[in-house]
Design an enzyme around this catalytic site. Sequence first.
Site, PDB file in Angstrom:
ATOM      1  NE  ARG A  31      39.889  12.247  49.266  1.00 58.21           N
ATOM      2  CZ  ARG A  31      39.874  11.670  50.472  1.00 58.21           C
ATOM      3  NH1 ARG A  31      40.550  12.224  51.470  1.00 58.21           N
ATOM      4  NH2 ARG A  31      39.214  10.570  50.688  1.00 58.21           N
ATOM      5  CB  SER A  56      41.204  56.996  43.914  1.00 57.70           C
ATOM      6  OG  SER A  56      41.959  57.198  42.765  1.00 57.70           O
ATOM      7  CG  ASP A  94      33.896  49.006  36.096  1.00 53.18           C
ATOM      8  OD1 ASP A  94      34.808  48.189  36.316  1.00 53.18           O
ATOM      9  OD2 ASP A  94      33.146  49.453  36.982  1.00 53.18           O
ATOM     10  CD  GLU A 139      35.007  61.199  38.368  1.00 51.19           C
ATOM     11  OE1 GLU A 139      35.665  60.290  37.801  1.00 51.19           O
ATOM     12  OE2 GLU A 139      33.771  61.165  38.519  1.00 51.19           O
ATOM     13  CB  CYS A 167      33.200  47.395  46.536  1.00 55.81           C
ATOM     14  SG  CYS A 167      34.078  47.430  44.988  1.00 55.81           S
ATOM     15  NE  ARG A 225      56.997  51.661  35.583  1.00 59.28           N
ATOM     16  CZ  ARG A 225      56.328  51.371  36.691  1.00 59.28           C
ATOM     17  NH1 ARG A 225      55.482  52.244  37.191  1.00 59.28           N
ATOM     18  NH2 ARG A 225      56.528  50.232  37.324  1.00 59.28           N
ATOM     19  CB  VAL A 234      35.669  64.103  28.686  1.00 55.64           C
ATOM     20  CG1 VAL A 234      36.036  64.013  27.206  1.00 55.64           C
ATOM     21  CG2 VAL A 234      36.904  64.442  29.525  1.00 55.64           C
ATOM     22  CE1 TYR A 268      44.493  19.970  60.356  1.00 57.44           C
ATOM     23  CE2 TYR A 268      46.684  19.021  60.671  1.00 57.44           C
ATOM     24  CZ  TYR A 268      45.365  19.167  61.083  1.00 57.44           C
ATOM     25  OH  TYR A 268      44.924  18.521  62.189  1.00 57.44           O
TER      26      TYR A 268
END
Lengths: 452, 452
Positions: A446, A40, A287, A34, A44, A22, A81, A430
């Site tokens: 249900r 990135s 996180d 970092e 997981c 932007r 940092v 379905y």
Amino acid sequence: MRLIVIGGDAAGMSAASQARKRRGPGELEILAFERGDFTSYSACGIPYWVGGMVDGPDSLIARDPAAFQQSGIDVRTGHEVTGIDLAARRVAVRTAEREFTEGFDELVYAAGAVPTRPPWAAGPVAGVFGVQTLGDGAAVQEWLSSVRVRSAVVIGAGYIGVEMAEALIWRDLKVTLVEQSPQPMSTVDPDMGALVAKSIENLGIELRTGVTVKALETEKDQIRAVVTDAGTIPADVVILGLGVRPNTALAEAAGIPLGVTGGLATDLRQRVTGPKGTVEGVWAAGDCTQVLNRVSGRQVHVPLGTHANKQGRVAGINLGGGYATFPGIVGTGITKICDLEVARTGLSSKEADAAGFRYVTATVESTNRAGYMPGAVPMTVKVIAEKDSGLLLGAQIVGRAEAAKRIDAFAVAVWNRMTVTEMTALDLGYAPPYAPVWDPVLIAARKADEAL
Amino acid sequence: MRLIVIGGDAAGMSAASQARKRRGPGELEILAFERGDFTSYSACGIPYWVGGMVDGPDSLIARDPAAFQQSGIDVRTGHEVTGIDLAARRVAVRTAEREFTEGFDELVYAAGAVPTRPPWAAGPVAGVFGVQTLGDGAAVQEWLSSVRVRSAVVIGAGYIGVEMAEALIWRDLKVTLVEQSPQPMSTVDPDMGALVAKSIENLGIELRTGVTVKALETEKDQIRAVVTDAGTIPADVVILGLGVRPNTALAEAAGIPLGVTGGLATDLRQRVTGPKGTVEGVWAAGDCTQVLNRVSGRQVHVPLGTHANKQGRVAGINLGGGYATFPGIVGTGITKICDLEVARTGLSSKEADAAGFRYVTATVESTNRAGYMPGAVPMTVKVIAEKDSGLLLGAQIVGRAEAAKRIDAFAVAVWNRMTVTEMTALDLGYAPPYAPVWDPVLIAARKADEAL
């Protein structure tokens, strides 16, 4: 104007990318620090890398520093940092070679989480690993390939612990999974946890629940065994899956207020907020933050890549002069243990109790496909609904195929505050290869409707 | 009190079962007439039976007449209702042996649908089959096993046509699929239809779109070829997949009003309604009725087992003294062609045009799983959102695995009138074996949000 981002993983780099999209480099300089070697990446994916299903670490990296540089984001790995000076608007940075400061106008705090470490795991021991970073994954891989490893102990049977236990089975190790609470995957109810336990055991993993670790036994600074209140378990490698807590040390030191969960509190646009209002020019995502659970109305700490990505994107859009909000989560989580799929959304029974809900539950057995189709296998679905109102509070699914992602229908229903009565009419897909004529999701709704 | 049910398939028998559950035999006598030989069967399973993946017909029967008799529902197969006398409250019934009348207090009209038959398919021809009933399926099976069949022509490339074309490929036939419109599966947009077309052709099916059938060529009353406006196609067997219309002949003859689509109109509780209000004591459910499309606000005819089951259940609960409503559909449909999964919900572009919506579309390519996982394959997701408001109007998915049922997240979102902007924040299940960190559903919502 200069934006500094602390943390080069999902949240931080999503924020940087959206801001860059932007605002051009002439308008906004973006500098990301970092402390590790990678940007990135998919933490997981580490269990699948360790298990040998996936090549790593490169394939787990969505975007590397060179790619970010090319799109005008100056990301520096190996840069930690060490301090934030809010008044002077600058951060202190340390590399292996030097220390320096950099000024900022806007700051994105995306420092992630740090592993929970009980006293017995405080110091480093050769052969004992967390699995938070790609560096952790690489260390595990190196250990498994360079040391003669036969027995593994995984401590903690949450998502990462269960996934790592399976990975180590694929590596032909004898694996013991130790969990302090009475069931694995305590994010699901005990009856669903029992199904998970059975599946873990069928996989050849020795599951020891209700067992507390007391100490690690070493020999020449190398792991040898795990000492528990129920005996000593030999171990050539130990994986710690004990959860994480928000990494807020730098924020705290800078006087940035923390939320009730110990994570950074933000407004809907990911601006850091405290008792005295918004902290000027400081954003947080991922996180290290707390998020709103839309069902309980409570702030919670849920470290998940999917939330981190969304929060980072929202922060970046707002930083870039756009408008976006992160309206919270509904507690969706899915995983697999071998061919068992486990999913949850909303609140578990325990969480519903804690939030003060009165509720009914309904559990059904159905199949993933029309019963007559090849590949039809059982699926268990549990629904939790508020007494009287019928409001869907949560759902859990355990099944052998095409089960986990069915939680999405529940997740969208919880998000929209549907009642189980209304859910019985839902127009879900379905066709015989994909569902019985009454989808398990609808059968469960249900039954919950009838239980009301 | 006596309830008579016309039609022994999904809708009628669901109604009967729910009514029986709530009212004992002493309170309510239930008599169901089915003109065919089977009750409560899965017509949707016929292609898989013909294709040899499923044993039939027994496995396709959810509940047979004996089971209904045991639960106190007197269901009579081979009984065709030939007339309804509303004033006298009785129906005329015909069997192979006799004709008689039976009185009723309440009537459930669940006569299903009848196949659309153009003039050239008006009379019966040996080797030409519809696939509406289990009897049809059995007839196809017998033909394929008793006659030397090499070439098959399937006319109509909707759900059933495409599924039957695939089934016949599994039977090692040369299969031509003829479709009048320019694309197969006209329930999805042309760009998505093109992906389906490619997959059909890759399967070895000859797909002929934009082709109109003019006549059937026979020899000794047996099918020999299909004559079209683009040539004659030899055929030893022809399958008609030309769609169906509501089976309302009996209702019309009895003066029961029809809805705008030609199907029976009902209120939310499945009571038949007309311009003068509710038709006393007459209920309808299933393929003979019209339903509300909640997105367009229009009445539509969507013959699907899943709707029939739900409507029947609602009618039965109300008949039994309970309260339930069927609030309409959102147009969800899924199918597969070999390993290609196709799904839609809400409105297609054409349907959105017809309803008067102004809209934007967004199409994305993603994968079913994290890109680095084994088994990750492409998936295309298209989203249609109202201009300005951002309201989700519809979605379509084409993919190779774990694609079709992802439509459920969209279906629940459409149901709840979500905007694509709000959808970008949805808390859907994430784990590398099941989704990229941004699920394809979310990526599509993001792209639609950006297109607004």
